[in-house]
Design a protein around this motif. Structure first.
Motif, PDB file in Angstrom:
ATOM      1  N   ARG A  44     -20.839 -11.375  44.069  1.00 46.24           N
ATOM      2  CA  ARG A  44     -20.617 -11.769  45.464  1.00 46.24           C
ATOM      3  C   ARG A  44     -20.923 -10.605  46.400  1.00 46.24           C
ATOM      4  N   PHE A  45     -20.537  -9.393  46.003  1.00 50.55           N
ATOM      5  CA  PHE A  45     -20.827  -8.221  46.823  1.00 50.55           C
ATOM      6  C   PHE A  45     -22.327  -8.098  47.074  1.00 50.55           C
ATOM      7  N   LEU A  46     -23.108  -8.180  46.009  1.00 47.88           N
ATOM      8  CA  LEU A  46     -24.560  -8.063  46.159  1.00 47.88           C
ATOM      9  C   LEU A  46     -25.126  -9.210  46.986  1.00 47.88           C
ATOM     10  N   HIS A  47     -24.573 -10.397  46.831  1.00 50.97           N
ATOM     11  CA  HIS A  47     -24.986 -11.540  47.649  1.00 50.97           C
ATOM     12  C   HIS A  47     -24.732 -11.253  49.134  1.00 50.97           C
ATOM     13  N   GLU A  48     -23.561 -10.725  49.462  1.00 52.64           N
ATOM     14  CA  GLU A  48     -23.216 -10.441  50.866  1.00 52.64           C
ATOM     15  C   GLU A  48     -24.111  -9.353  51.450  1.00 52.64           C
ATOM     16  N   VAL A  49     -24.424  -8.335  50.657  1.00 53.87           N
ATOM     17  CA  VAL A  49     -25.328  -7.272  51.120  1.00 53.87           C
ATOM     18  C   VAL A  49     -26.727  -7.843  51.339  1.00 53.87           C
ATOM     19  N   ARG A  50     -27.216  -8.590  50.362  1.00 54.37           N
ATOM     20  CA  ARG A  50     -28.562  -9.180  50.437  1.00 54.37           C
ATOM     21  C   ARG A  50     -28.677 -10.148  51.609  1.00 54.37           C
ATOM     22  N   ARG A  51     -27.634 -10.958  51.814  1.00 53.49           N
ATOM     23  CA  ARG A  51     -27.632 -11.959  52.891  1.00 53.49           C
ATOM     24  C   ARG A  51     -27.817 -11.308  54.263  1.00 53.49           C
ATOM     25  N   ARG A  52     -27.331 -10.106  54.407  1.00 50.65           N
ATOM     26  CA  ARG A  52     -27.448  -9.386  55.676  1.00 50.65           C
ATOM     27  C   ARG A  52     -28.738  -8.579  55.771  1.00 50.65           C
ATOM     28  N   GLY A  53     -29.497  -8.530  54.679  1.00 54.72           N
ATOM     29  CA  GLY A  53     -30.739  -7.768  54.680  1.00 54.72           C
ATOM     30  C   GLY A  53     -30.526  -6.276  54.524  1.00 54.72           C
ATOM     31  N   PHE A  54     -29.354  -5.878  54.024  1.00 53.56           N
ATOM     32  CA  PHE A  54     -29.037  -4.470  53.853  1.00 53.56           C
ATOM     33  C   PHE A  54     -29.467  -3.993  52.468  1.00 53.56           C
ATOM     34  N   ARG A  55     -29.313  -2.705  52.243  1.00 50.48           N
ATOM     35  CA  ARG A  55     -29.605  -2.092  50.949  1.00 50.48           C
ATOM     36  C   ARG A  55     -28.339  -1.428  50.433  1.00 50.48           C
ATOM     37  N   VAL A  56     -28.243  -1.296  49.115  1.00 51.97           N
ATOM     38  CA  VAL A  56     -27.092  -0.620  48.513  1.00 51.97           C
ATOM     39  C   VAL A  56     -27.564   0.190  47.318  1.00 51.97           C
ATOM     40  N   VAL A  57     -26.987   1.369  47.158  1.00 55.77           N
ATOM     41  CA  VAL A  57     -27.235   2.186  45.980  1.00 55.77           C
ATOM     42  C   VAL A  57     -25.875   2.494  45.339  1.00 55.77           C
ATOM     43  N   GLU A  58     -25.909   2.807  44.066  1.00 57.95           N
ATOM     44  CA  GLU A  58     -24.695   3.158  43.335  1.00 57.95           C
ATOM     45  C   GLU A  58     -24.845   4.559  42.780  1.00 57.95           C
ATOM     46  N   ASN A  59     -23.803   5.369  42.988  1.00 60.23           N
ATOM     47  CA  ASN A  59     -23.810   6.728  42.463  1.00 60.23           C
ATOM     48  C   ASN A  59     -22.371   7.210  42.326  1.00 60.23           C
ATOM     49  N   ALA A  60     -22.062   7.815  41.188  1.00 60.10           N
ATOM     50  CA  ALA A  60     -20.769   8.462  40.945  1.00 60.10           C
ATOM     51  C   ALA A  60     -19.583   7.567  41.285  1.00 60.10           C
ATOM     52  N   GLY A  61     -19.684   6.289  40.892  1.00 60.75           N
ATOM     53  CA  GLY A  61     -18.566   5.384  41.099  1.00 60.75           C
ATOM     54  C   GLY A  61     -18.425   4.853  42.513  1.00 60.75           C
ATOM     55  N   GLN A  62     -19.452   5.044  43.326  1.00 65.47           N
ATOM     56  CA  GLN A  62     -19.441   4.579  44.715  1.00 65.47           C
ATOM     57  C   GLN A  62     -20.652   3.699  44.984  1.00 65.47           C
ATOM     58  N   PHE A  63     -20.451   2.686  45.813  1.00 65.83           N
ATOM     59  CA  PHE A  63     -21.566   1.943  46.397  1.00 65.83           C
ATOM     60  C   PHE A  63     -21.777   2.504  47.793  1.00 65.83           C
ATOM     61  N   ILE A  64     -22.993   2.847  48.114  1.00 64.34           N
ATOM     62  CA  ILE A  64     -23.352   3.307  49.443  1.00 64.34           C
ATOM     63  C   ILE A  64     -24.204   2.205  50.051  1.00 64.34           C
ATOM     64  N   ILE A  65     -23.715   1.623  51.137  1.00 63.04           N
ATOM     65  CA  ILE A  65     -24.379   0.479  51.757  1.00 63.04           C
ATOM     66  C   ILE A  65     -25.044   0.950  53.040  1.00 63.04           C
ATOM     67  N   PHE A  66     -26.342   0.736  53.126  1.00 66.00           N
ATOM     68  CA  PHE A  66     -27.108   1.056  54.321  1.00 66.00           C
ATOM     69  C   PHE A  66     -27.127  -0.202  55.176  1.00 66.00           C
ATOM     70  N   CYS A  67     -26.373  -0.197  56.253  1.00 61.03           N
ATOM     71  CA  CYS A  67     -26.145  -1.400  57.060  1.00 61.03           C
ATOM     72  C   CYS A  67     -27.222  -1.570  58.133  1.00 61.03           C
ATOM     73  N   ASN A  68     -28.456  -1.562  57.677  1.00 59.82           N
ATOM     74  CA  ASN A  68     -29.607  -1.809  58.538  1.00 59.82           C
ATOM     75  C   ASN A  68     -30.733  -2.302  57.638  1.00 59.82           C
ATOM     76  N   ARG A  69     -31.825  -2.653  58.227  1.00 59.11           N
ATOM     77  CA  ARG A  69     -32.937  -3.204  57.442  1.00 59.11           C
ATOM     78  C   ARG A  69     -34.071  -2.209  57.234  1.00 59.11           C
TER      79      ARG A  69
END
Length: 76
Positions: A44-69
């Motif tokens: 669901r998290f990835l669906h919500e990120v994708r639905r907004r057209g954002f990007r996400v990376v995972e590193n060291a136990g964190q998701f970093i969400i780039f809230c732009n396109r």
């Protein structure tokens, strides 16, 4: 006896995440992978990120969400 906090629902968690000032301004937010998996679930998290057209990376136990396109480049 101290009252326990009310558990957050997945819908409220998503609303809170994407209404953060940084997200609203097209910036970056981060969340613990463990929290995402426990509260919302990765699919669901990835669906919500994708639905907004954002990007996400995972590193060291964190998701970093780039809230732009804008494109994301790993520089080094």
């Amino acid at each position: 006896m101290k009252d326990l906090p009310v558990p957050i629902t997945p819908d409220r968690w998503v609303a809170h995440l994407f209404s953060a000032r940084s997200a609203a301004e097209g910036g970056i937010v981060r969340r613990k992978v463990q929290d995402v998996d426990r509260i919302l679930g990765r699919d669901r998290f990835l669906h919500e990120v994708r639905r907004r057209g954002f990007r996400v990376v995972e590193n060291a136990g964190q998701f970093i969400i780039f809230c732009n396109r804008e494109p994301v480049r790993i520089v080094l």
